[in-house]
Design a protein around this motif. Structure first.
Motif, PDB file in Angstrom:
ATOM      1  N   ALA A 100      45.607  51.312  -4.608  1.00 42.67           N
ATOM      2  CA  ALA A 100      44.749  50.186  -4.989  1.00 42.67           C
ATOM      3  C   ALA A 100      43.664  49.962  -3.937  1.00 42.67           C
ATOM      4  O   ALA A 100      42.506  49.705  -4.268  1.00 42.67           O
ATOM      5  N   ALA A 101      44.031  50.066  -2.661  1.00 40.61           N
ATOM      6  CA  ALA A 101      43.056  49.893  -1.580  1.00 40.61           C
ATOM      7  C   ALA A 101      42.008  50.999  -1.614  1.00 40.61           C
ATOM      8  O   ALA A 101      40.814  50.751  -1.410  1.00 40.61           O
ATOM      9  N   ILE A 102      42.445  52.224  -1.884  1.00 44.27           N
ATOM     10  CA  ILE A 102      41.504  53.353  -1.991  1.00 44.27           C
ATOM     11  C   ILE A 102      40.520  53.097  -3.134  1.00 44.27           C
ATOM     12  O   ILE A 102      39.305  53.277  -2.977  1.00 44.27           O
ATOM     13  N   ALA A 103      41.038  52.668  -4.283  1.00 45.46           N
ATOM     14  CA  ALA A 103      40.171  52.396  -5.435  1.00 45.46           C
ATOM     15  C   ALA A 103      39.163  51.300  -5.105  1.00 45.46           C
ATOM     16  O   ALA A 103      37.987  51.392  -5.481  1.00 45.46           O
ATOM     17  N   GLU A 104      39.603  50.273  -4.385  1.00 43.54           N
ATOM     18  CA  GLU A 104      38.711  49.170  -4.001  1.00 43.54           C
ATOM     19  C   GLU A 104      37.596  49.665  -3.078  1.00 43.54           C
ATOM     20  O   GLU A 104      36.426  49.330  -3.263  1.00 43.54           O
ATOM     21  N   VAL A 105      37.960  50.459  -2.094  1.00 44.61           N
ATOM     22  CA  VAL A 105      36.971  50.988  -1.151  1.00 44.61           C
ATOM     23  C   VAL A 105      35.976  51.892  -1.867  1.00 44.61           C
ATOM     24  O   VAL A 105      34.760  51.800  -1.656  1.00 44.61           O
ATOM     25  N   GLU A 106      36.469  52.765  -2.734  1.00 39.13           N
ATOM     26  CA  GLU A 106      35.585  53.681  -3.463  1.00 39.13           C
ATOM     27  C   GLU A 106      34.620  52.929  -4.368  1.00 39.13           C
ATOM     28  O   GLU A 106      33.446  53.279  -4.454  1.00 39.13           O
ATOM     29  N   ALA A 107      35.095  51.892  -5.038  1.00 39.57           N
ATOM     30  CA  ALA A 107      34.208  51.089  -5.892  1.00 39.57           C
ATOM     31  C   ALA A 107      33.120  50.427  -5.049  1.00 39.57           C
ATOM     32  O   ALA A 107      31.947  50.389  -5.454  1.00 39.57           O
ATOM     33  N   SER A 108      33.488  49.928  -3.890  1.00 40.45           N
ATOM     34  CA  SER A 108      32.507  49.300  -2.990  1.00 40.45           C
ATOM     35  C   SER A 108      31.483  50.322  -2.507  1.00 40.45           C
ATOM     36  O   SER A 108      30.286  50.045  -2.464  1.00 40.45           O
ATOM     37  N   LEU A 109      31.959  51.507  -2.148  1.00 36.42           N
ATOM     38  CA  LEU A 109      31.049  52.558  -1.682  1.00 36.42           C
ATOM     39  C   LEU A 109      30.071  52.978  -2.778  1.00 36.42           C
ATOM     40  O   LEU A 109      28.883  53.171  -2.519  1.00 36.42           O
ATOM     41  N   ARG A 110      30.559  53.106  -4.011  1.00 36.01           N
ATOM     42  CA  ARG A 110      29.667  53.477  -5.119  1.00 36.01           C
ATOM     43  C   ARG A 110      28.611  52.397  -5.352  1.00 36.01           C
ATOM     44  O   ARG A 110      27.441  52.702  -5.571  1.00 36.01           O
ATOM     45  N   ALA A 111      29.032  51.141  -5.295  1.00 34.95           N
ATOM     46  CA  ALA A 111      28.077  50.043  -5.500  1.00 34.95           C
ATOM     47  C   ALA A 111      27.015  50.040  -4.398  1.00 34.95           C
ATOM     48  O   ALA A 111      25.828  49.831  -4.668  1.00 34.95           O
ATOM     49  N   LEU A 112      27.429  50.276  -3.172  1.00 32.58           N
ATOM     50  CA  LEU A 112      26.467  50.329  -2.067  1.00 32.58           C
ATOM     51  C   LEU A 112      25.538  51.531  -2.201  1.00 32.58           C
ATOM     52  O   LEU A 112      24.345  51.443  -1.894  1.00 32.58           O
ATOM     53  N   HIS A 113      26.067  52.644  -2.672  1.00 35.07           N
ATOM     54  CA  HIS A 113      25.223  53.833  -2.836  1.00 35.07           C
ATOM     55  C   HIS A 113      24.159  53.598  -3.910  1.00 35.07           C
ATOM     56  O   HIS A 113      23.005  53.988  -3.735  1.00 35.07           O
ATOM     57  N   VAL A 114      24.533  52.930  -4.994  1.00 39.09           N
ATOM     58  CA  VAL A 114      23.538  52.598  -6.028  1.00 39.09           C
ATOM     59  C   VAL A 114      22.450  51.716  -5.434  1.00 39.09           C
ATOM     60  O   VAL A 114      21.258  51.919  -5.685  1.00 39.09           O
ATOM     61  N   ARG A 115      22.848  50.762  -4.626  1.00 39.87           N
ATOM     62  CA  ARG A 115      21.847  49.889  -3.980  1.00 39.87           C
ATOM     63  C   ARG A 115      20.952  50.707  -3.058  1.00 39.87           C
ATOM     64  O   ARG A 115      19.734  50.522  -3.024  1.00 39.87           O
TER      65      ARG A 115
END
Length: 90
Positions: free
Chosen positions: A15-30
């Motif tokens: 769950a923590a890995i999924a949370e971090v990956e989602a955050s990283l993807r959102a930051l990359h889009v930005r």
């Protein structure tokens, strides 16, 4: 989740890995949207590269991603869809 990974259950680790990956993807889009604006304005891409302390190959890859995944505007002002809109939406 700011708990030490050693204290997490197996499901908690995933769950923590999924949370971090989602955050990283959102930051990359930005990041890509901001780079797109740098390019749209004709600002110095090398200054951008130095600012973010990225290697030239990495910025080249990001620039390609901007073209592939984000909408843009033609020189005449017409909106242009991304080359890969479905992937970009993901």
């Amino acid at each position: 989740m700011n708990v030490s990974p050693a204290l997490l259950s197996d499901d908690g680790v995933f769950a923590a890995i999924a949370e971090v990956e989602a955050s990283l993807r959102a930051l990359h889009v930005r990041r890509l949207r901001l780079l797109a604006e740098v390019l749209r304005r004709g600002l110095d891409a090398d200054s951008y590269r130095r600012l973010v302390r990225a290697d030239a190959r990495e910025v080249k890859r990001w620039t390609a991603q901007v073209t592939l995944f984000l909408p843009s505007t033609s020189p005449t002002g017409q909106p242009l869809p991304p080359l890969h809109p479905v992937t970009g939406a993901v």
